[in-house]
Design an enzyme around this catalytic site. Structure first.
Site, PDB file in Angstrom:
ATOM      1  N   LYS A  50       0.898  -1.347  -0.117  1.00 13.04           N
ATOM      2  CA  LYS A  50       0.311   0.119   0.287  1.00 13.04           C
ATOM      3  C   LYS A  50       1.028   1.306   0.540  1.00 13.04           C
ATOM      4  O   LYS A  50       1.000   1.937  -0.593  1.00 13.04           O
ATOM      5  CB  LYS A  50      -0.927   0.279   0.999  1.00 13.04           C
ATOM      6  CG  LYS A  50      -1.899  -1.257   0.791  1.00 13.04           C
ATOM      7  CD  LYS A  50      -2.891  -1.603   2.256  1.00 13.04           C
ATOM      8  CE  LYS A  50      -4.090  -2.216   1.976  1.00 13.04           C
ATOM      9  NZ  LYS A  50      -4.500  -2.705   3.360  1.00 13.04           N
ATOM     10  N   GLN A  94      -4.554  -1.001   9.805  1.00 12.16           N
ATOM     11  CA  GLN A  94      -4.319  -2.593   9.432  1.00 12.16           C
ATOM     12  C   GLN A  94      -4.923  -3.628   9.891  1.00 12.16           C
ATOM     13  O   GLN A  94      -4.507  -3.984  10.687  1.00 12.16           O
ATOM     14  CB  GLN A  94      -3.256  -3.336   8.695  1.00 12.16           C
ATOM     15  CG  GLN A  94      -3.041  -3.706   8.130  1.00 12.16           C
ATOM     16  CD  GLN A  94      -3.344  -4.381   5.938  1.00 12.16           C
ATOM     17  OE1 GLN A  94      -3.435  -3.423   5.720  1.00 12.16           O
ATOM     18  NE2 GLN A  94      -3.740  -5.589   6.245  1.00 12.16           N
ATOM     19  N   ASP A 117     -10.474   3.694   4.395  1.00  9.08           N
ATOM     20  CA  ASP A 117     -11.169   2.111   4.593  1.00  9.08           C
ATOM     21  C   ASP A 117     -12.519   2.116   5.033  1.00  9.08           C
ATOM     22  O   ASP A 117     -13.057   1.572   3.745  1.00  9.08           O
ATOM     23  CB  ASP A 117     -10.786   1.328   5.414  1.00  9.08           C
ATOM     24  CG  ASP A 117      -9.166  -0.040   5.045  1.00  9.08           C
ATOM     25  OD1 ASP A 117      -9.520   0.255   3.972  1.00  9.08           O
ATOM     26  OD2 ASP A 117      -8.765   0.203   6.323  1.00  9.08           O
TER      27      ASP A 117
END
Ligand code: NDP
Length: 288
Positions: A50, A94, A117
């Site tokens: 990422k 994460q 997200d």
């Protein structure tokens, strides 16, 4: 007839190129902060990918790596700092988090305007109301790939296999917004094969290798395989390989279009994370 293979890697590459051009033309410096707690090897790879993908298109990225014993209070303290930092437009924690940390509490602490997200209850709520919101990355990627295969989804029957908050439910919301007739199936669904056979669009997100059989696919259907399953590779003893939730060989002779694993939904997830970060930096909260 063999299905058209929807090349997620190529679609994601095009999307990243477009974003790189926009960032350069508008002289933006979108900033993405990625937080990793603990040493889960798969998470380490995801986080590295990422960060690298963000920098490749001209974004700034910071990775905050915290020890596995980090307390919830320490993590919330970092989130509060990132929320206040004007250079940080997107914050991603994460998952999964170590068991001493309540993931929902952490997600809820992220500023919804930096929640790239799309997991914050405010963004999930806005999505279900049809309001502009950060749309979770994998579902957003699924929709882009579905539209690669068919631009007019109105009235099509869609079956979403899996009802998680990060994939199944938001995919179902997006398909509904696209005027599909949506069914959500899960582990308690009766006669899954029949449900699948009725679907013009099938999104499989359950995490079970080769679960969806070729005989379950409606001829001509669009099949989006979200599953990522690591299995022993019979062709290479001692090695593993990734496969999806759909029996690709069986399904690709029935479907009209299908995503491969790897190279389908996976690359789209990162591209859509960058898309959300760019939206956050430009103050544009449009839908996929
Ligand atoms: P979860 O484990 O959170 O959810 C799985 C869902 O599948 C649940 O709703 C569960 O039903 C359902 N399910 C499990 N077994 C069956 C069964 N036998 N029949 C019908 N339904 C079943 O998984 P995620 O949504 O997080 O992920 C799903 C898959 O997608 C995984 O392989 C994951 O690795 C992959 N993934 C891929 C991403 C990408 O970038 N390509 C991103 C995110 C996930 P119930 O609710 O009843 O338990």
């Amino acid at each position: 007839m063999a299905a058209r293979i929807i090349d997620g890697a190529a679609v994601a590459k095009k999307l990243r190129q477009k974003m790189a051009e926009q960032i350069a033309a508008q002289r933006l410096t979108p900033g993405l902060a990625v937080v990793l707690v603990g040493e889960n090897p798969a998470s380490q790879v995801y986080v590295r990918n990422k960060g690298r993908a963000a920098e490749e298109i001209g974004m700034k990225s910071w990775t905050h790596t915290l020890a596995a014993e980090t307390t919830q209070a320490q993590l919330l303290d970092l989130i509060a700092k990132l929320n206040r930092d004007p250079a940080v437009h997107g914050i991603l924690v994460q998952l999964p988090l170590p068991k001493q940390i309540d993931a929902q509490a952490v997600i809820a602490a992220i500023d919804p305007a930096k929640d790239v997200d799309g997991f914050h209850p405010i963004n999930a709520g806005k999505l279900s109301l049809g309001l502009p919101a950060f749309v979770p990355c994998t579902p957003q990627g699924c929709m882009i790939l579905i539209r690669e295969a068919e631009s007019n989804l109105s009235g099509l029957k869609a079956l979403v296999l899996g009802r998680s908050n990060i994939v199944g439910k938001p995919v179902a919301q997006l398909l509904l917004q696209a005027d599909c007739t949506v069914t959500i199936a899960h582990s308690r669904t009766k006669d899954l094969a029949e449900e699948c056979r009725a679907a013009d669009i099938l999104v499989a997100a359950i995490g079970k290798p080769d679960f969806v059989k070729g005989g379950w696919i409606k001829p001509g259907a669009i099949v989006i395989d979200v599953g990522i399953n690591r299995i022993d590779d019979p062709a290479n003893p001692g090695k593993t390989r990734l496969i999806g939730d759909v029996d690709f060989a069986g399904a690709s002779v029935k479907a009209g279009a299908i995503t491969p694993v790897p190279g389908g939904v996976g690359p789209m997830t990162i591209a859509c994370l960058l898309k959300n970060t760019l939206q956050a930096a430009s103050g544009d909260m449009g839908h996929a």
